[in-house]
Design a protein around this motif. Structure first.
Motif, PDB file in Angstrom:
ATOM      1  N   GLY A 224      60.621  23.453 -23.486  1.00  0.00           N
ATOM      2  CA  GLY A 224      59.821  23.778 -24.531  1.00  0.00           C
ATOM      3  C   GLY A 224      60.264  23.109 -25.608  1.00  0.00           C
ATOM      4  N   SER A 225      61.479  23.097 -25.989  1.00  0.00           N
ATOM      5  CA  SER A 225      62.054  22.293 -27.109  1.00  0.00           C
ATOM      6  C   SER A 225      61.737  21.019 -27.046  1.00  0.00           C
ATOM      7  CB  SER A 225      63.518  22.720 -27.310  1.00  0.00           C
ATOM      8  OG  SER A 225      64.094  22.061 -28.406  1.00  0.00           O
ATOM      9  N   LEU A 226      61.895  20.331 -25.908  1.00  0.00           N
ATOM     10  CA  LEU A 226      61.454  18.949 -25.731  1.00  0.00           C
ATOM     11  C   LEU A 226      59.872  18.627 -26.023  1.00  0.00           C
ATOM     12  CD1 LEU A 226      62.384  16.249 -24.613  1.00  0.00           C
ATOM     13  CD2 LEU A 226      61.539  17.015 -22.088  1.00  0.00           C
ATOM     14  N   PHE A 227      59.060  19.717 -25.764  1.00  0.00           N
ATOM     15  CA  PHE A 227      57.865  19.312 -25.964  1.00  0.00           C
ATOM     16  C   PHE A 227      57.387  19.450 -27.555  1.00  0.00           C
ATOM     17  CE2 PHE A 227      53.493  21.568 -26.863  1.00  0.00           C
ATOM     18  CZ  PHE A 227      52.905  20.329 -26.507  1.00  0.00           C
ATOM     19  N   PHE A 228      58.066  20.469 -28.034  1.00  0.00           N
ATOM     20  CA  PHE A 228      57.676  20.609 -29.489  1.00  0.00           C
ATOM     21  C   PHE A 228      58.167  19.444 -30.375  1.00  0.00           C
ATOM     22  CE2 PHE A 228      56.363  24.842 -28.560  1.00  0.00           C
ATOM     23  CZ  PHE A 228      55.149  24.924 -29.436  1.00  0.00           C
ATOM     24  N   HIS A 229      59.575  19.256 -30.115  1.00  0.00           N
ATOM     25  CA  HIS A 229      60.339  18.145 -30.696  1.00  0.00           C
ATOM     26  C   HIS A 229      59.600  16.621 -30.619  1.00  0.00           C
ATOM     27  CE1 HIS A 229      63.063  21.318 -31.533  1.00  0.00           C
ATOM     28  NE2 HIS A 229      63.577  20.813 -32.448  1.00  0.00           N
ATOM     29  N   ASN A 230      59.360  16.527 -29.496  1.00  0.00           N
ATOM     30  CA  ASN A 230      58.746  15.019 -29.077  1.00  0.00           C
ATOM     31  C   ASN A 230      57.271  15.019 -30.144  1.00  0.00           C
ATOM     32  OD1 ASN A 230      60.546  13.255 -27.895  1.00  0.00           O
ATOM     33  ND2 ASN A 230      60.130  14.748 -26.088  1.00  0.00           N
ATOM     34  N   LEU A 231      56.750  16.269 -29.830  1.00  0.00           N
ATOM     35  CA  LEU A 231      55.329  16.376 -30.634  1.00  0.00           C
ATOM     36  C   LEU A 231      55.563  16.316 -32.060  1.00  0.00           C
ATOM     37  CD1 LEU A 231      52.069  16.695 -30.229  1.00  0.00           C
ATOM     38  CD2 LEU A 231      52.803  19.374 -30.514  1.00  0.00           C
ATOM     39  N   ARG A 232      56.488  16.900 -32.616  1.00  0.00           N
ATOM     40  CA  ARG A 232      56.490  17.019 -34.059  1.00  0.00           C
ATOM     41  C   ARG A 232      57.587  16.535 -34.934  1.00  0.00           C
ATOM     42  NH1 ARG A 232      52.241  18.228 -36.086  1.00  0.00           N
ATOM     43  NH2 ARG A 232      52.911  19.949 -37.655  1.00  0.00           N
ATOM     44  N   MET A 233      58.613  16.017 -34.131  1.00  0.00           N
ATOM     45  CA  MET A 233      59.531  15.148 -34.827  1.00  0.00           C
ATOM     46  C   MET A 233      59.482  13.735 -34.668  1.00  0.00           C
ATOM     47  SD  MET A 233      61.542  17.511 -36.228  1.00  0.00           S
ATOM     48  CE  MET A 233      62.161  19.247 -36.030  1.00  0.00           C
ATOM     49  N   ARG A 234      59.901  13.041 -35.944  1.00  0.00           N
ATOM     50  CA  ARG A 234      59.641  11.492 -35.817  1.00  0.00           C
ATOM     51  C   ARG A 234      60.953  10.573 -35.531  1.00  0.00           C
ATOM     52  NH1 ARG A 234      57.346  11.067 -41.705  1.00  0.00           N
ATOM     53  NH2 ARG A 234      58.564  12.973 -41.972  1.00  0.00           N
ATOM     54  N   THR A 235      61.964  11.483 -35.816  1.00  0.00           N
ATOM     55  CA  THR A 235      63.411  10.578 -35.664  1.00  0.00           C
ATOM     56  C   THR A 235      64.033  10.960 -34.163  1.00  0.00           C
ATOM     57  OG1 THR A 235      64.721  12.331 -36.772  1.00  0.00           O
ATOM     58  CG2 THR A 235      63.766  10.802 -38.280  1.00  0.00           C
TER      59      THR A 235
END
Length: 313
Positions: A224-235
């Motif tokens: 779940g963290s992988l999904f959200f961080h790849n979706l919302r984080m740019r760095t």
């Protein structure tokens, strides 16, 4: 150990290594890039290595200006996630009944609430913007070791005209006596003996409670963290560390065991582990501690949310 090297909870996060401070003076220390590379090489973590190798260096030392800019970007992105998860509402939902229970003991002085490892201060600023601070007679203080993040937190608080302040320092120093400690995404950074030592520092004469939110570990949490961080984080660093944070999160047994051993003056337990009374776990749970004499009234003040509170002892 995870079958993904970048999910191995035994390793630190990139942001744990690229900024260092002197423990006594809090002075910023230079960081050798190769030293960081060697850490992740030992874990075979190619994802972290790619992110670290891309960082600018000067004669082998990480460029502190680039690191500061990167950290600000990461924390701005973390704030956006906190907004989307309504984290401020969750924190106030516990603080408000706890403050009411304290007031019912006859305590009338200003309650100092310290946000430990506050970063750019989202939680503190959210509370300052939406909670009637004067009415509740509370003082909101964010404390972090990183001067760059503290400067940004103060800049934002000033721009937003908020009744709160931010200080670089040690949140448990006698310079900053606190009645209530809170944090978000901090406790998983303390591993092994460091976790009970962190909790032992809550045993201060003025302290009446603590509330530490962090990822709740379960087998789907890193996904779940992988999904959200790849979706919302740019760095790349934010994407890496966000997932590793979920993999490193302590389970309830570890947190509660450490609190009951190290902070014996508090009745401690887990708050908010399940969604609406179902078996489904929440993304975040909280390690909560209250002085034992406060527990009965605190449960009453929680009202219909008392079912979210596990056993306190």
């Amino acid at each position: 150990m995870s079958f993904f090297p970048s999910w191995n909870p035994a390793q630190p996060e990139i942001t744990d290594l690229i900024v260092q401070h002197d423990a006594g003076t809090l002075k910023r220390l230079p960081v050798r890039k190769q030293s960081v590379i060697e850490v992740f090489s030992r874990f075979g973590n190619e994802k972290a290595l790619r992110a670290v190798r891309a960082l600018r260096e000067n004669d082998g030392w990480l460029d502190h200006r680039e690191i500061d800019a990167l950290l600000l970007t990461v924390h701005w992105e973390m704030q956006r996630l906190a907004e989307e998860f309504y984290h401020g509402h969750r924190v106030w939902g516990v603080l408000k009944p706890l403050i009411a229970a304290i007031r019912n003991t006859g305590h009338r002085e200003t309650l100092q609430i310290v946000d430990v490892g506050c970063g750019i201060g989202y939680t503190t600023r959210w509370l300052a913007a939406r909670v009637p601070v004067a009415e509740h007679n509370i003082e909101l203080i964010g404390i972090d070791l990183n001067s760059t993040l503290i400067s940004e937190a103060n800049r934002l608080a000033t721009a937003e005209r908020l009744p709160c302040r931010f200080v670089q320092g040690d949140a448990f120093s006698r310079e900053h006596p606190s009645h209530l400690f809170l944090s978000t995404g901090v406790v998983h950074h303390f591993r092994g003996d460091a976790l009970p030592e962190f909790l032992r520092q809550h045993e201060q004469p003025e302290a009446m409670g603590f509330l530490h939110f962090d990822f709740q570990p379960w087998f789907l949490a890193p996904w779940g963290s992988l999904f959200f961080h790849n979706l919302r984080m740019r760095t790349a660093i934010a994407r890496h560390d966000g997932v590793l944070s979920a993999a490193r999160a302590h389970d309830a047994k570890t947190l509660v065991g450490a609190a009951r051993t190290a902070a014996r003056g508090f009745a401690s337990g887990i708050y908010g582990a399940k969604i609406w009374g179902t078996p489904a776990p929440r993304v975040f749970h909280a390690l909560l501690g209250v002085r034992r004499e406060l527990e009965p009234d605190f449960r009453r003040q929680l009202g219909r949310h008392a079912g979210r509170l596990g056993e306190l002892r």
